[in-house]
Design an enzyme around this catalytic site. Structure first.
Site: not given
Ligand code: DOR
Ligand code: ZN
Length: 380
Positions: A15, A17-19, A43, A101, A138, A176, A221, A249, A253, A265
Protein backbone atom coordinates in the site's frame (compact mmCIF):
# COMPACT_ATOMS: atom_id res chain seq x y z
CA UNK A 1 21.67 -12.34 22.10
CA UNK A 2 20.25 -9.65 19.84
CA UNK A 3 21.39 -10.19 16.26
CA UNK A 4 23.43 -7.40 14.70
CA UNK A 5 22.24 -8.03 11.16
CA UNK A 6 19.02 -9.34 9.70
CA UNK A 7 18.80 -10.68 6.15
CA UNK A 8 15.32 -11.28 4.73
CA UNK A 9 13.76 -11.91 1.34
CA UNK A 10 13.35 -8.52 -0.34
CA UNK A 11 10.10 -7.05 1.02
CA UNK A 12 7.15 -5.57 -0.89
CA UNK A 13 4.98 -2.61 0.05
CA UNK A 14 1.34 -3.58 -0.43
CA UNK A 15 0.00 0.00 0.00
CA UNK A 16 1.86 3.05 -1.27
CA UNK A 17 1.17 6.58 -2.58
CA UNK A 18 3.73 7.50 -5.23
CA UNK A 19 1.98 10.65 -6.55
CA UNK A 20 2.97 11.84 -10.02
CA UNK A 21 5.32 14.16 -11.91
CA UNK A 22 8.21 15.78 -10.07
CA UNK A 23 7.07 14.71 -6.61
CA UNK A 24 6.96 11.08 -7.77
CA UNK A 25 10.50 11.34 -9.13
CA UNK A 26 11.66 12.47 -5.68
CA UNK A 27 9.81 9.91 -3.58
CA UNK A 28 10.14 6.81 -5.79
CA UNK A 29 13.82 6.02 -4.97
CA UNK A 30 13.06 5.96 -1.27
CA UNK A 31 10.72 3.01 -1.87
CA UNK A 32 12.66 1.33 -4.68
CA UNK A 33 15.91 1.21 -2.66
CA UNK A 34 14.22 -1.35 -0.40
CA UNK A 35 11.02 -2.81 -1.80
CA UNK A 36 10.84 -5.09 -4.85
CA UNK A 37 7.21 -4.23 -5.64
CA UNK A 38 4.59 -1.86 -4.35
CA UNK A 39 0.83 -1.62 -4.77
CA UNK A 40 0.43 1.94 -6.02
CA UNK A 41 -2.65 3.84 -4.91
CA UNK A 42 -4.76 5.49 -7.64
CA UNK A 43 -5.90 8.66 -5.82
CA UNK A 44 -4.22 11.07 -8.22
CA UNK A 45 -5.88 14.18 -9.55
CA UNK A 46 -7.72 13.07 -11.67
CA UNK A 47 -7.93 9.57 -10.22
CA UNK A 48 -6.78 6.47 -12.10
CA UNK A 49 -10.19 5.10 -13.08
CA UNK A 50 -9.49 3.16 -16.28
CA UNK A 51 -7.21 0.36 -17.43
CA UNK A 52 -5.65 2.77 -19.93
CA UNK A 53 -4.91 5.36 -17.23
CA UNK A 54 -3.38 2.68 -15.00
CA UNK A 55 -1.14 1.54 -17.85
CA UNK A 56 -0.06 5.14 -18.58
CA UNK A 57 0.71 5.72 -14.87
CA UNK A 58 2.69 2.45 -14.77
CA UNK A 59 4.75 3.69 -17.74
CA UNK A 60 5.40 7.05 -16.04
CA UNK A 61 6.63 5.30 -12.90
CA UNK A 62 9.05 3.12 -14.86
CA UNK A 63 10.19 6.15 -16.85
CA UNK A 64 11.07 7.90 -13.58
CA UNK A 65 12.88 4.89 -12.10
CA UNK A 66 16.67 5.02 -11.82
CA UNK A 67 18.09 2.34 -14.16
CA UNK A 68 20.05 0.75 -11.33
CA UNK A 69 16.94 0.12 -9.27
CA UNK A 70 14.84 -2.96 -9.86
CA UNK A 71 11.28 -2.21 -8.87
CA UNK A 72 7.88 -3.24 -10.19
CA UNK A 73 4.82 -1.09 -9.60
CA UNK A 74 1.59 -3.02 -9.11
CA UNK A 75 -1.24 -0.82 -10.28
CA UNK A 76 -4.74 -0.26 -8.89
CA UNK A 77 -8.00 1.01 -10.32
CA UNK A 78 -9.94 3.73 -8.47
CA UNK A 79 -13.62 2.75 -8.23
CA UNK A 80 -16.23 5.44 -8.89
CA UNK A 81 -20.00 5.22 -9.17
CA UNK A 82 -19.45 5.04 -12.95
CA UNK A 83 -17.00 2.09 -12.96
CA UNK A 84 -18.33 -0.81 -15.04
CA UNK A 85 -17.65 -4.57 -14.82
CA UNK A 86 -16.24 -4.26 -18.37
CA UNK A 87 -13.56 -1.83 -17.12
CA UNK A 88 -12.57 -4.35 -14.45
CA UNK A 89 -12.21 -7.03 -17.13
CA UNK A 90 -10.15 -4.68 -19.31
CA UNK A 91 -7.86 -3.91 -16.39
CA UNK A 92 -7.43 -7.60 -15.59
CA UNK A 93 -6.64 -8.39 -19.22
CA UNK A 94 -4.09 -5.57 -19.56
CA UNK A 95 -1.94 -7.15 -16.86
CA UNK A 96 -0.49 -4.25 -14.86
CA UNK A 97 -3.52 -3.82 -12.55
CA UNK A 98 -3.53 -6.13 -9.53
CA UNK A 99 -6.47 -4.73 -7.54
CA UNK A 100 -9.24 -2.13 -7.30
CA UNK A 101 -9.45 0.52 -4.57
CA UNK A 102 -12.61 1.39 -2.74
CA UNK A 103 -12.57 4.90 -1.31
CA UNK A 104 -15.85 5.86 0.33
CA UNK A 105 -16.52 9.27 -1.27
CA UNK A 106 -15.03 12.00 0.92
CA UNK A 107 -13.19 9.64 3.32
CA UNK A 108 -9.68 10.93 2.63
CA UNK A 109 -7.27 12.72 0.25
CA UNK A 110 -8.61 12.81 -3.35
CA UNK A 111 -11.51 10.53 -2.58
CA UNK A 112 -14.29 12.85 -3.75
CA UNK A 113 -14.93 10.70 -6.79
CA UNK A 114 -15.07 7.52 -4.69
CA UNK A 115 -18.09 5.31 -4.16
CA UNK A 116 -21.25 6.77 -2.68
CA UNK A 117 -23.25 3.52 -2.53
CA UNK A 118 -21.62 0.15 -1.85
CA UNK A 119 -24.81 -1.77 -2.59
CA UNK A 120 -25.17 -0.28 -6.07
CA UNK A 121 -21.54 -1.16 -6.79
CA UNK A 122 -22.06 -4.89 -6.20
CA UNK A 123 -21.88 -5.88 -9.91
CA UNK A 124 -18.40 -4.32 -9.96
CA UNK A 125 -17.40 -6.25 -6.83
CA UNK A 126 -18.77 -9.44 -8.46
CA UNK A 127 -16.64 -8.72 -11.54
CA UNK A 128 -13.57 -8.40 -9.32
CA UNK A 129 -14.37 -11.73 -7.65
CA UNK A 130 -14.92 -13.39 -11.04
CA UNK A 131 -11.50 -12.36 -12.34
CA UNK A 132 -9.64 -12.87 -9.05
CA UNK A 133 -8.66 -9.23 -8.42
CA UNK A 134 -8.72 -8.15 -4.76
CA UNK A 135 -10.76 -5.21 -3.52
CA UNK A 136 -8.64 -2.87 -1.40
CA UNK A 137 -10.81 -1.06 1.13
CA UNK A 138 -10.33 2.27 2.85
CA UNK A 139 -12.46 1.16 5.78
CA UNK A 140 -13.92 4.30 7.29
CA UNK A 141 -17.43 5.71 7.26
CA UNK A 142 -17.82 9.31 6.17
CA UNK A 143 -20.89 9.92 8.33
CA UNK A 144 -20.14 13.22 10.14
CA UNK A 145 -22.16 11.96 13.11
CA UNK A 146 -19.53 9.28 13.76
CA UNK A 147 -16.52 10.29 15.83
CA UNK A 148 -13.32 10.28 13.76
CA UNK A 149 -11.75 7.70 16.11
CA UNK A 150 -14.69 5.31 15.61
CA UNK A 151 -15.00 5.51 11.83
CA UNK A 152 -13.17 2.25 11.13
CA UNK A 153 -15.06 0.19 13.71
CA UNK A 154 -18.41 1.48 12.42
CA UNK A 155 -17.46 0.79 8.78
CA UNK A 156 -16.80 -2.88 9.54
CA UNK A 157 -20.33 -3.62 10.70
CA UNK A 158 -22.22 -1.08 8.62
CA UNK A 159 -20.54 -1.78 5.26
CA UNK A 160 -17.84 -4.43 5.19
CA UNK A 161 -19.77 -7.32 6.70
CA UNK A 162 -22.74 -6.92 4.30
CA UNK A 163 -20.31 -6.61 1.37
CA UNK A 164 -18.46 -9.82 2.29
CA UNK A 165 -21.78 -11.65 2.74
CA UNK A 166 -23.10 -10.40 -0.60
CA UNK A 167 -20.02 -11.29 -2.67
CA UNK A 168 -18.55 -14.50 -1.26
CA UNK A 169 -15.19 -15.37 -2.77
CA UNK A 170 -14.18 -11.74 -3.24
CA UNK A 171 -10.65 -11.19 -1.99
CA UNK A 172 -10.64 -8.14 0.27
CA UNK A 173 -7.79 -6.26 1.94
CA UNK A 174 -8.79 -4.02 4.83
CA UNK A 175 -6.12 -1.42 4.16
CA UNK A 176 -4.16 0.20 6.99
CA UNK A 177 -6.15 -1.47 9.75
CA UNK A 178 -5.89 0.69 12.87
CA UNK A 179 -8.11 -0.81 15.55
CA UNK A 180 -8.53 -3.90 17.72
CA UNK A 181 -11.99 -4.26 16.19
CA UNK A 182 -10.42 -4.32 12.72
CA UNK A 183 -7.90 -7.00 13.72
CA UNK A 184 -10.64 -9.17 15.27
CA UNK A 185 -12.85 -8.67 12.21
CA UNK A 186 -10.10 -9.96 9.93
CA UNK A 187 -9.29 -12.93 12.15
CA UNK A 188 -12.94 -13.93 12.33
CA UNK A 189 -13.56 -13.39 8.61
CA UNK A 190 -13.08 -15.79 5.69
CA UNK A 191 -9.55 -16.64 4.50
CA UNK A 192 -10.13 -14.34 1.53
CA UNK A 193 -9.98 -11.38 3.94
CA UNK A 194 -6.62 -9.85 4.93
CA UNK A 195 -5.24 -6.51 6.15
CA UNK A 196 -2.22 -4.31 5.69
CA UNK A 197 -0.60 -2.58 8.67
CA UNK A 198 1.49 0.60 8.49
CA UNK A 199 4.76 1.16 10.33
CA UNK A 200 3.45 4.34 11.94
CA UNK A 201 0.39 2.62 13.39
CA UNK A 202 2.74 0.00 14.89
CA UNK A 203 5.08 2.55 16.48
CA UNK A 204 2.84 5.45 17.47
CA UNK A 205 -0.45 6.03 19.20
CA UNK A 206 -2.55 9.18 18.94
CA UNK A 207 -0.43 10.92 21.54
CA UNK A 208 2.22 11.43 18.84
CA UNK A 209 0.05 14.09 17.20
CA UNK A 210 0.04 16.21 20.34
CA UNK A 211 3.52 15.70 21.81
CA UNK A 212 5.15 19.10 22.42
CA UNK A 213 2.33 20.85 20.54
CA UNK A 214 0.19 19.99 17.55
CA UNK A 215 2.37 18.03 15.10
CA UNK A 216 0.79 17.62 11.64
CA UNK A 217 3.46 15.17 10.49
CA UNK A 218 1.73 12.46 12.55
CA UNK A 219 -1.69 13.15 11.07
CA UNK A 220 -2.96 10.53 8.67
CA UNK A 221 -6.21 8.76 7.86
CA UNK A 222 -7.29 6.54 9.42
CA UNK A 223 -6.00 8.64 12.30
CA UNK A 224 -3.61 7.19 14.92
CA UNK A 225 -5.58 5.54 17.72
CA UNK A 226 -5.27 4.76 21.45
CA UNK A 227 -2.46 2.61 22.85
CA UNK A 228 -4.71 -0.47 23.24
CA UNK A 229 -5.28 -0.44 19.48
CA UNK A 230 -1.58 -0.04 18.71
CA UNK A 231 -0.89 -3.08 20.90
CA UNK A 232 -3.53 -5.11 19.02
CA UNK A 233 -1.86 -4.18 15.72
CA UNK A 234 1.58 -5.18 17.03
CA UNK A 235 0.17 -8.51 18.18
CA UNK A 236 -1.45 -9.12 14.78
CA UNK A 237 1.62 -8.12 12.75
CA UNK A 238 3.99 -10.23 14.83
CA UNK A 239 1.64 -13.22 15.20
CA UNK A 240 2.87 -14.97 12.08
CA UNK A 241 -0.68 -14.97 10.65
CA UNK A 242 -0.58 -14.74 6.83
CA UNK A 243 -3.68 -12.51 7.01
CA UNK A 244 -1.55 -9.50 7.96
CA UNK A 245 1.13 -7.95 5.80
CA UNK A 246 3.20 -4.84 5.24
CA UNK A 247 1.63 -1.75 3.67
CA UNK A 248 3.34 1.51 4.53
CA UNK A 249 0.63 3.90 3.30
CA UNK A 250 3.54 6.28 2.82
CA UNK A 251 1.69 9.39 1.64
CA UNK A 252 3.91 12.41 0.88
CA UNK A 253 2.57 15.95 1.15
CA UNK A 254 5.04 18.81 0.97
CA UNK A 255 5.65 20.70 4.20
CA UNK A 256 3.46 23.64 3.20
CA UNK A 257 0.48 21.33 2.69
CA UNK A 258 0.99 19.82 6.16
CA UNK A 259 1.98 22.86 8.22
CA UNK A 260 -0.96 25.09 7.39
CA UNK A 261 -4.48 26.00 8.45
CA UNK A 262 -6.03 22.84 7.03
CA UNK A 263 -3.25 20.29 6.74
CA UNK A 264 -3.44 17.21 4.52
CA UNK A 265 -3.58 13.69 5.95
CA UNK A 266 -0.58 11.52 5.20
CA UNK A 267 2.70 10.34 6.71
CA UNK A 268 5.75 10.08 4.44
CA UNK A 269 7.40 6.99 5.89
CA UNK A 270 9.07 5.58 2.75
CA UNK A 271 12.64 6.73 3.62
CA UNK A 272 12.55 4.94 6.99
CA UNK A 273 9.81 2.37 6.54
CA UNK A 274 11.64 -0.95 6.79
CA UNK A 275 13.72 0.40 9.69
CA UNK A 276 10.51 1.43 11.48
CA UNK A 277 9.00 -2.02 11.00
CA UNK A 278 12.22 -3.67 12.25
CA UNK A 279 12.11 -1.44 15.33
CA UNK A 280 8.49 -2.38 16.05
CA UNK A 281 9.16 -6.11 15.60
CA UNK A 282 12.26 -5.93 17.77
CA UNK A 283 10.35 -4.14 20.53
CA UNK A 284 7.86 -7.02 20.42
CA UNK A 285 10.67 -9.62 20.54
CA UNK A 286 9.57 -10.93 17.15
CA UNK A 287 12.32 -10.07 14.65
CA UNK A 288 12.11 -13.63 13.35
CA UNK A 289 8.55 -12.90 12.16
CA UNK A 290 9.46 -9.80 10.15
CA UNK A 291 10.23 -11.71 6.97
CA UNK A 292 6.82 -13.38 6.79
CA UNK A 293 5.03 -10.08 7.36
CA UNK A 294 7.22 -8.00 5.05
CA UNK A 295 8.17 -10.41 2.28
CA UNK A 296 5.85 -13.43 2.11
CA UNK A 297 2.28 -13.01 3.32
CA UNK A 298 1.30 -10.26 0.90
CA UNK A 299 2.73 -12.02 -2.15
CA UNK A 300 0.91 -15.21 -1.18
CA UNK A 301 -2.38 -13.36 -0.78
CA UNK A 302 -2.01 -11.75 -4.22
CA UNK A 303 -0.97 -15.08 -5.78
CA UNK A 304 2.51 -13.82 -6.65
CA UNK A 305 5.87 -15.43 -5.94
CA UNK A 306 8.08 -13.82 -3.28
CA UNK A 307 11.03 -11.76 -4.51
CA UNK A 308 14.09 -13.83 -5.33
CA UNK A 309 16.76 -11.62 -3.74
CA UNK A 310 17.34 -10.42 -0.17
CA UNK A 311 17.98 -7.23 1.79
CA UNK A 312 20.05 -6.85 4.94
CA UNK A 313 19.35 -4.60 7.89
CA UNK A 314 22.17 -3.76 10.28
CA UNK A 315 21.90 -2.84 13.90
CA UNK A 316 23.34 0.64 13.92
CA UNK A 317 22.00 4.04 14.72
CA UNK A 318 20.41 5.76 11.80
CA UNK A 319 19.44 9.36 12.22
CA UNK A 320 16.20 10.23 10.52
CA UNK A 321 16.65 13.31 8.32
CA UNK A 322 14.83 16.41 9.56
CA UNK A 323 13.55 16.97 6.02
CA UNK A 324 13.95 15.50 2.55
CA UNK A 325 14.19 17.70 -0.55
CA UNK A 326 11.39 17.24 -3.05
CA UNK A 327 11.85 19.98 -5.61
CA UNK A 328 10.45 23.49 -5.85
CA UNK A 329 7.13 22.59 -4.21
CA UNK A 330 8.89 22.14 -0.86
CA UNK A 331 10.44 19.48 1.32
CA UNK A 332 9.00 16.42 3.03
CA UNK A 333 9.17 15.62 6.73
CA UNK A 334 9.42 11.91 7.62
CA UNK A 335 8.10 10.48 10.90
CA UNK A 336 10.71 10.58 13.66
CA UNK A 337 12.47 13.48 11.92
CA UNK A 338 15.67 14.34 13.77
CA UNK A 339 15.50 11.24 16.02
CA UNK A 340 17.49 8.01 15.62
CA UNK A 341 16.43 4.49 14.69
CA UNK A 342 18.30 1.37 15.81
CA UNK A 343 18.32 -0.31 12.38
CA UNK A 344 19.57 0.70 8.98
CA UNK A 345 19.07 -0.91 5.59
CA UNK A 346 22.36 -1.77 3.87
CA UNK A 347 22.14 -0.33 0.37
CA UNK A 348 24.80 0.42 -2.20
CA UNK A 349 25.25 4.13 -2.81
CA UNK A 350 23.31 4.07 -6.06
CA UNK A 351 23.50 7.50 -7.63
CA UNK A 352 26.16 8.49 -5.09
CA UNK A 353 23.78 9.93 -2.49
CA UNK A 354 24.27 9.06 1.19
CA UNK A 355 22.27 6.11 2.40
CA UNK A 356 22.06 4.75 -1.11
CA UNK A 357 19.09 6.90 -2.02
CA UNK A 358 19.32 7.98 -5.62
CA UNK A 359 18.61 11.35 -7.16
CA UNK A 360 15.66 11.79 -9.52
CA UNK A 361 17.12 11.18 -12.93
CA UNK A 362 16.75 12.41 -16.45
CA UNK A 363 14.39 10.43 -18.65
CA UNK A 364 15.77 6.96 -19.27
CA UNK A 365 16.66 5.95 -22.83
CA UNK A 366 15.14 2.49 -22.71
CA UNK A 367 12.80 1.97 -19.81
CA UNK A 368 12.53 -1.57 -18.54
CA UNK A 369 9.15 -3.14 -19.21
CA UNK A 370 8.10 -6.01 -17.06
CA UNK A 371 4.66 -7.48 -16.49
CA UNK A 372 3.96 -7.76 -12.79
CA UNK A 373 1.49 -10.59 -12.98
CA UNK A 374 3.27 -13.86 -12.98
CA UNK A 375 0.26 -15.39 -11.28
CA UNK A 376 0.67 -18.59 -9.39
CA UNK A 377 -2.41 -20.25 -7.92
CA UNK A 378 -4.08 -18.25 -5.18
CA UNK A 379 -3.05 -20.38 -2.22
CA UNK A 380 -5.79 -19.67 0.29
O1 DOR B 1 -3.34 9.68 5.43
C1 DOR B 1 -3.71 9.38 4.32
N1 DOR B 1 -3.14 9.92 3.23
N2 DOR B 1 -4.70 8.50 4.18
C2 DOR B 1 -5.24 8.22 2.99
O2 DOR B 1 -6.15 7.43 2.94
C3 DOR B 1 -4.77 8.92 1.77
C4 DOR B 1 -3.41 9.40 1.93
C5 DOR B 1 -3.00 10.41 0.86
O3 DOR B 1 -3.21 10.13 -0.32
O4 DOR B 1 -2.44 11.44 1.21
ZN1 ZN C 1 -3.35 5.12 1.48
Amino acid sequence: MTPTTLTITRPDDWHLHLRDGELMAHVLPHTARCFGRAVVMPNLKPPVTTAAAARAYYDRILDALHPDLDFTPLMTLYLTDATTPAEIERARADGVVVAAKLYPAGATTNSDEGLTDLVRARPVFAALAACGLPLLVHGEVTDPEVDVFDREAVFLERHLRPLLDAVPGLKVVLEHVTTKQGVDFVLQGPPTLAATITAHHLLYNRGAMFRGGLNPHYYCLPVLKREEHRLALVEAATSGSPRFFLGTDSAPHVRGAKECGCGCAGIFSAPVAIEMYATAFEQAGALDRLEGFASRHGAAFYGLPPNRDTVTLSRRERSVPAAIAAGPAGDLVPPGAGATLGWELDTPAIGGLPGGVVAPREKREEPRRRMPLDRSEFPL
